[in-house]
Design an enzyme around this catalytic site. Structure first.
Site, PDB file in Angstrom:
ATOM      1  N   ARG A  21       0.841  -1.208   0.000  1.00 30.77           N
ATOM      2  CA  ARG A  21       0.000   0.000   0.000  1.00 30.77           C
ATOM      3  C   ARG A  21       0.871   1.251   0.000  1.00 30.77           C
ATOM      4  O   ARG A  21       0.449   2.316  -0.447  1.00 30.77           O
ATOM      5  CB  ARG A  21      -0.972   0.006   1.190  1.00 30.77           C
ATOM      6  CG  ARG A  21      -1.769   1.302   1.331  1.00 30.77           C
ATOM      7  CD  ARG A  21      -3.097   1.113   2.040  1.00 30.77           C
ATOM      8  NE  ARG A  21      -2.957   0.416   3.292  1.00 30.77           N
ATOM      9  CZ  ARG A  21      -2.533   0.960   4.443  1.00 30.77           C
ATOM     10  NH1 ARG A  21      -2.202   2.238   4.489  1.00 30.77           N
ATOM     11  NH2 ARG A  21      -2.437   0.236   5.538  1.00 30.77           N
ATOM     12  N   LYS A  74      -7.731   5.310 -19.324  1.00 30.71           N
ATOM     13  CA  LYS A  74      -7.969   5.782 -20.692  1.00 30.71           C
ATOM     14  C   LYS A  74      -6.728   5.500 -21.562  1.00 30.71           C
ATOM     15  O   LYS A  74      -6.320   4.371 -21.666  1.00 30.71           O
ATOM     16  CB  LYS A  74      -8.324   7.275 -20.647  1.00 30.71           C
ATOM     17  CG  LYS A  74      -9.432   7.602 -19.611  1.00 30.71           C
ATOM     18  CD  LYS A  74     -10.741   6.913 -19.948  1.00 30.71           C
ATOM     19  CE  LYS A  74     -11.897   7.366 -19.098  1.00 30.71           C
ATOM     20  NZ  LYS A  74     -12.236   6.505 -17.965  1.00 30.71           N
ATOM     21  N   ASP A  93      -7.116  17.836 -14.665  1.00 29.10           N
ATOM     22  CA  ASP A  93      -7.323  16.484 -15.190  1.00 29.10           C
ATOM     23  C   ASP A  93      -6.810  16.475 -16.631  1.00 29.10           C
ATOM     24  O   ASP A  93      -7.387  17.111 -17.512  1.00 29.10           O
ATOM     25  CB  ASP A  93      -8.823  16.158 -15.125  1.00 29.10           C
ATOM     26  CG  ASP A  93      -9.143  14.747 -15.596  1.00 29.10           C
ATOM     27  OD1 ASP A  93      -8.357  14.187 -16.385  1.00 29.10           O
ATOM     28  OD2 ASP A  93     -10.197  14.216 -15.199  1.00 29.10           O
ATOM     29  N   TYR A 150     -16.010  16.283 -15.481  1.00 31.90           N
ATOM     30  CA  TYR A 150     -16.338  14.856 -15.477  1.00 31.90           C
ATOM     31  C   TYR A 150     -17.392  14.563 -14.384  1.00 31.90           C
ATOM     32  O   TYR A 150     -17.230  14.995 -13.237  1.00 31.90           O
ATOM     33  CB  TYR A 150     -15.053  14.035 -15.223  1.00 31.90           C
ATOM     34  CG  TYR A 150     -15.346  12.575 -15.042  1.00 31.90           C
ATOM     35  CD1 TYR A 150     -15.880  11.822 -16.075  1.00 31.90           C
ATOM     36  CD2 TYR A 150     -15.127  11.947 -13.819  1.00 31.90           C
ATOM     37  CE1 TYR A 150     -16.186  10.484 -15.898  1.00 31.90           C
ATOM     38  CE2 TYR A 150     -15.420  10.612 -13.637  1.00 31.90           C
ATOM     39  CZ  TYR A 150     -15.958   9.894 -14.682  1.00 31.90           C
ATOM     40  OH  TYR A 150     -16.271   8.575 -14.503  1.00 31.90           O
TER      41      TYR A 150
END
Ligand code: PLP
Length: 411
Positions: A70, A219, A194, A123
């Protein structure tokens, strides 16, 4: 005590700063003991120590190495290092999704009572975070048309964070990054952008004054529609702070297997993007000439101030754009249902062409001023152009436009 791995600098693979992105992406990580050309997947949750002393030195930060996945995993770190290098950032943090990157980066900047200025038509799940999650902590967001630089700058005084998406991913509006970041710095406002649409190959927001960059790596970075992932890039001062609290307590980490798939995707990013961008331009240019099409929203085909911004901030285009089909909902429905090569789907950036009709859902997420702050027209159709032959895609669109025409009520 904060475990050192959470403050650990992402180690950069041995690469030359003089290399171009495509060279760098084919030499993507330090090789292991057996010198595999492909870096291994460190599919492990924890890393062990030979002695008390070794563990103590690592935990105290004297000897940087992985402790727990993590915090730090070598496969994930190799992906982070690639993104940091491509963005020109000091460091990067990979996350479980683009939304994990966005929410952890945003939360790392805000305190109760703060105000955010965000571009309109952002978004939809980011919009949901600003309108539904953050108000619970007394954080208010003003949505401003990002293409109106004066209005955006006028909203900055007193804000803590400015959230940018250039271009916006449904209406494809561009922001003037340098004017906005200059004003933001004067008012002590952190800027976050973004950059999923352009990828770092085509837009490097940090070089235009933006403080933090986020990506949905699901993406173009992944590029094969088989990974959901995200990444935040920026200076150590901001990313290390996020790592120490929001990242470690919210725990939205990237898995080693997905880090591996992302490294694999990145190697072909320059060639995929070049081919898809050219095909996308061919399709968008053709669409613009069709009588049924009211408007095409493609940053590389924009005019006026939007065209100037595209020239100034982008080195190239990608293959996601939208258009408006006149004639009403029956024509839109008939057109979509007739498509054979464009598949109906929500995401983008993979190898396959996709169509997404804004009317279906994401267009108006709930919010007090949703109609104003999220004014996506219902006849808007978003296309993602993949790796198919563009002439086949144009033929598909042509027969679907004819079918849409036939689906309209006859006079
Ligand atoms: C522009 C943009 N940003 C962020 C996201 C969120 O990314 P993810 O789906 O990886 O959480 C998406 C997803 O579609 C997106 O289109």
């Amino acid at each position: 005590m904060t475990p050192p791995e959470q403050n650990e600098n992402t180690p950069l693979p041995p690469a030359s700063a003089a290399w171009s992105p495509s060279t760098r992406l084919t030499h993507d990580a330090a090789q292991g003991a057996h010198q595999p050309v492909v870096p291994p997947i460190y599919q492990t949750s924890l890393f062990t120590f030979a002695s008390y002393e070794e563990m103590e030195q690592t935990v105290s930060g004297e000897q940087p190495r992985s402790i727990y996945s993590r915090g730090h995993n070598p496969t994930v770190a190799a992906f982070e290092a690639q993104v940091a290098a491509l963005e020109g950032a000091e460091t990067a943090r990979a996350t479980a999704s683009g939304m994990a990157a966005i929410s952890m980066a945003v939360l790392s900047q805000l305190r109760a009572g703060d105000r955010v200025v965000c571009v309109r038509d952002v978004y939809p799940d980011a919009y949901k975070m600003f309108t539904q999650l953050l108000p619970r902590f007394g954080i208010h967001t003003d949505f401003v048309d990002g293409s109106d630089t004066d209005a955006f700058i006028a909203a900055l005084p007193g804000a803590r964070l400015a959230y940018l998406e250039s271009p916006t991913s449904l209406t494809f509006q561009l922001q003037d990054l340098e004017a906005i970041t200059r004003a933001a710095r004067q008012h002590g406002v952190t800027t976050l952008l973004d950059n999923s649409w352009a990828t770092p190959l085509h837009q490097r927001p940090l070089s235009h004054g933006v403080d933090l960059v986020v990506h949905s790596a699901s993406k173009y970075l992944g590029g094969h529609s088989d990974v959901v992932a995200g990444v935040v890039a920026g200076p150590h001062a901001l990313i290390d702070r996020m790592n120490a609290l929001e990242y470690s307590v919210l725990g939205g980490k990237l898995s080693p297997l997905e880090g591996f798939l992302l490294l694999r995707g990145l190697r072909t990013l320059p060639v995929r993007l070049a081919q898809q961008a050219a095909a996308g331009m061919q399709v968008a240019t053709w669409l613009r000439a069709q009588p049924q099409v009211l408007a095409v929203h493609h940053p590389a085909l924009a005019s006026g101030i939007q065209a100037e911004r595209f020239q100034r901030y982008f080195r190239g285009t990608s293959s996601l754009f939208s258009f408006r089909l006149g004639g009403g909902p029956l024509r839109v429905r008939g057109f979509i249902n007739a498509l054979k090569l464009f598949q109906l789907g929500v995401s983008w950036g993979g190898y396959e062409s996709l169509v997404y009709p804004a009317a279906i859902g994401h267009s108006a997420p709930p919010g007090p001023n949703a109609q104003r702050d999220f004014a996506v027209p219902t006849d808007l159709i978003r296309l993602h152009v993949g790796l198919e032959d563009p002439q086949d895609l144009i033929n598909d669109l042509q027969q679907a436009l004819d079918a849409g025409e036939a689906a309209m009520p006859q006079p």
